[in-house]
Motif scaffolding. Sequence first.
Motif, PDB file in Angstrom:
ATOM      1  N   GLU A   1       0.826  -1.207   0.000  1.00 38.33           N
ATOM      2  CA  GLU A   1       0.000   0.000   0.000  1.00 38.33           C
ATOM      3  C   GLU A   1       0.858   1.254   0.000  1.00 38.33           C
ATOM      4  OE1 GLU A   1      -2.704  -0.249   3.289  1.00 38.33           O
ATOM      5  OE2 GLU A   1      -3.494  -2.175   2.605  1.00 38.33           O
ATOM      6  N   ILE A   2       1.922   1.248   0.769  1.00 39.77           N
ATOM      7  CA  ILE A   2       2.808   2.415   0.842  1.00 39.77           C
ATOM      8  C   ILE A   2       3.508   2.640  -0.494  1.00 39.77           C
ATOM      9  CG2 ILE A   2       4.935   3.290   1.893  1.00 39.77           C
ATOM     10  CD1 ILE A   2       3.934   1.873   4.504  1.00 39.77           C
ATOM     11  N   LEU A   3       4.014   1.573  -1.091  1.00 41.86           N
ATOM     12  CA  LEU A   3       4.699   1.704  -2.380  1.00 41.86           C
ATOM     13  C   LEU A   3       3.738   2.163  -3.467  1.00 41.86           C
ATOM     14  CD1 LEU A   3       6.902  -1.484  -2.146  1.00 41.86           C
ATOM     15  CD2 LEU A   3       7.740   0.885  -2.163  1.00 41.86           C
ATOM     16  N   THR A   4       2.511   1.646  -3.440  1.00 36.71           N
ATOM     17  CA  THR A   4       1.502   2.062  -4.419  1.00 36.71           C
ATOM     18  C   THR A   4       1.184   3.540  -4.257  1.00 36.71           C
ATOM     19  OG1 THR A   4       0.563  -0.156  -4.533  1.00 36.71           O
ATOM     20  CG2 THR A   4      -0.864   1.641  -5.210  1.00 36.71           C
TER      21      THR A   4
ATOM     22  N   HIS B   1      -0.323  -5.428  -7.596  1.00 42.29           N
ATOM     23  CA  HIS B   1      -0.350  -3.990  -7.312  1.00 42.29           C
ATOM     24  C   HIS B   1       0.385  -3.175  -8.370  1.00 42.29           C
ATOM     25  CE1 HIS B   1      -2.117  -4.648  -3.386  1.00 42.29           C
ATOM     26  NE2 HIS B   1      -1.132  -5.463  -3.048  1.00 42.29           N
ATOM     27  N   ALA B   2       1.416  -3.739  -8.959  1.00 48.58           N
ATOM     28  CA  ALA B   2       2.232  -2.994  -9.924  1.00 48.58           C
ATOM     29  C   ALA B   2       1.605  -2.948 -11.317  1.00 48.58           C
ATOM     30  CB  ALA B   2       3.635  -3.590 -10.009  1.00 48.58           C
ATOM     31  N   ASP B   3       0.642  -3.799 -11.583  1.00 44.62           N
ATOM     32  CA  ASP B   3       0.071  -3.881 -12.932  1.00 44.62           C
ATOM     33  C   ASP B   3      -0.399  -2.545 -13.496  1.00 44.62           C
ATOM     34  OD1 ASP B   3       0.654  -6.554 -12.875  1.00 44.62           O
ATOM     35  OD2 ASP B   3      -1.443  -7.231 -12.843  1.00 44.62           O
TER      36      ASP B   3
ATOM     37  N   CYS C   1       3.113   5.854  -3.009  1.00 42.61           N
ATOM     38  CA  CYS C   1       4.292   6.596  -3.447  1.00 42.61           C
ATOM     39  C   CYS C   1       4.312   6.723  -4.968  1.00 42.61           C
ATOM     40  CB  CYS C   1       5.547   5.894  -2.947  1.00 42.61           C
ATOM     41  SG  CYS C   1       7.085   6.595  -3.538  1.00 42.61           S
ATOM     42  N   LEU C   2       4.087   5.621  -5.658  1.00 47.74           N
ATOM     43  CA  LEU C   2       4.098   5.655  -7.124  1.00 47.74           C
ATOM     44  C   LEU C   2       2.928   6.470  -7.667  1.00 47.74           C
ATOM     45  CD1 LEU C   2       5.176   1.976  -7.750  1.00 47.74           C
ATOM     46  CD2 LEU C   2       6.533   4.030  -8.224  1.00 47.74           C
ATOM     47  N   ASP C   3       1.760   6.356  -7.046  1.00 45.27           N
ATOM     48  CA  ASP C   3       0.613   7.178  -7.468  1.00 45.27           C
ATOM     49  C   ASP C   3       0.939   8.657  -7.380  1.00 45.27           C
ATOM     50  OD1 ASP C   3      -1.330   5.302  -8.199  1.00 45.27           O
ATOM     51  OD2 ASP C   3      -2.067   5.089  -6.134  1.00 45.27           O
ATOM     52  N   ARG C   4       1.665   9.022  -6.358  1.00 40.33           N
ATOM     53  CA  ARG C   4       1.983  10.437  -6.142  1.00 40.33           C
ATOM     54  C   ARG C   4       3.109  10.940  -7.039  1.00 40.33           C
ATOM     55  NH1 ARG C   4       1.612  14.109  -1.373  1.00 40.33           N
ATOM     56  NH2 ARG C   4       3.130  15.733  -1.791  1.00 40.33           N
ATOM     57  N   TYR C   5       4.160  10.149  -7.207  1.00 40.31           N
ATOM     58  CA  TYR C   5       5.358  10.669  -7.859  1.00 40.31           C
ATOM     59  C   TYR C   5       5.550  10.271  -9.318  1.00 40.31           C
ATOM     60  CZ  TYR C   5       6.721  12.636  -3.460  1.00 40.31           C
ATOM     61  OH  TYR C   5       6.747  13.381  -2.315  1.00 40.31           O
ATOM     62  N   LEU C   6       4.899   9.232  -9.803  1.00 40.87           N
ATOM     63  CA  LEU C   6       5.064   8.916 -11.225  1.00 40.87           C
ATOM     64  C   LEU C   6       4.490   9.992 -12.149  1.00 40.87           C
ATOM     65  CD1 LEU C   6       4.621   5.048 -11.589  1.00 40.87           C
ATOM     66  CD2 LEU C   6       6.714   6.412 -11.738  1.00 40.87           C
ATOM     67  N   PRO C   7       3.389  10.643 -11.797  1.00 36.45           N
ATOM     68  CA  PRO C   7       2.924  11.720 -12.667  1.00 36.45           C
ATOM     69  C   PRO C   7       3.892  12.913 -12.736  1.00 36.45           C
ATOM     70  CG  PRO C   7       1.127  10.946 -11.297  1.00 36.45           C
ATOM     71  CD  PRO C   7       2.389  10.312 -10.766  1.00 36.45           C
ATOM     72  N   ARG C   8       4.798  13.008 -11.793  1.00 36.13           N
ATOM     73  CA  ARG C   8       5.781  14.102 -11.764  1.00 36.13           C
ATOM     74  C   ARG C   8       6.987  13.725 -12.624  1.00 36.13           C
ATOM     75  NH1 ARG C   8       5.836  17.871  -7.704  1.00 36.13           N
ATOM     76  NH2 ARG C   8       7.289  18.805  -9.206  1.00 36.13           N
ATOM     77  N   THR C   9       6.870  13.955 -13.908  1.00 35.41           N
ATOM     78  CA  THR C   9       7.946  13.588 -14.826  1.00 35.41           C
ATOM     79  C   THR C   9       9.133  14.537 -14.753  1.00 35.41           C
ATOM     80  OG1 THR C   9       6.875  14.787 -16.626  1.00 35.41           O
ATOM     81  CG2 THR C   9       6.368  12.425 -16.413  1.00 35.41           C
TER      82      THR C   9
END
Length: 99
Positions: free
Chosen positions: A14-17, A51-53, A19-27
Motif C-alpha cells: 500500500e505504501i509503495l503504491t 499492485h504494480a500492474d 508513493c508511485l501514485d503520487r510521484y510517477l505523474p511528476r515527470t
Amino acid sequence: MAYRRNLQRDCAGEILTACLDRYLPRTDLDYDQPAALGALLRLDALLGTHHADPFTEPDGLWDEWVKGVGRLGYPGHTPAGLRRWTDLHCDFADGWSRT
C-alpha cells in the motif's frame, strides 16, 4: 509471527503504491521511483498480488515517467530490469544477514 509478517507486506504494498501514485505523474522529478517499482514488483511476485500492474501497462504511468525523466537526461529503466535489480539486492542482504 506469520500474521505480522503478512500484515507488514500488505502495508508495504500500500505504501509503495501510494508513493508511485503520487510521484510517477511528476515527470520532472527523479527520486526513488525506480526503487519503489522494483520493490512493488518483488512483493507482487512473493504475495501473488498485482499492485504494480496499473503502473506497468503499455503507455501507462511508468512509461510516461521514463519518457519524462529521459528528457532530463536520466536513464530509462524497464520493469523487468528493476525487478531483477531488487531481487539481487534482497538476495545479497538475505545472504549477508545469515552469516
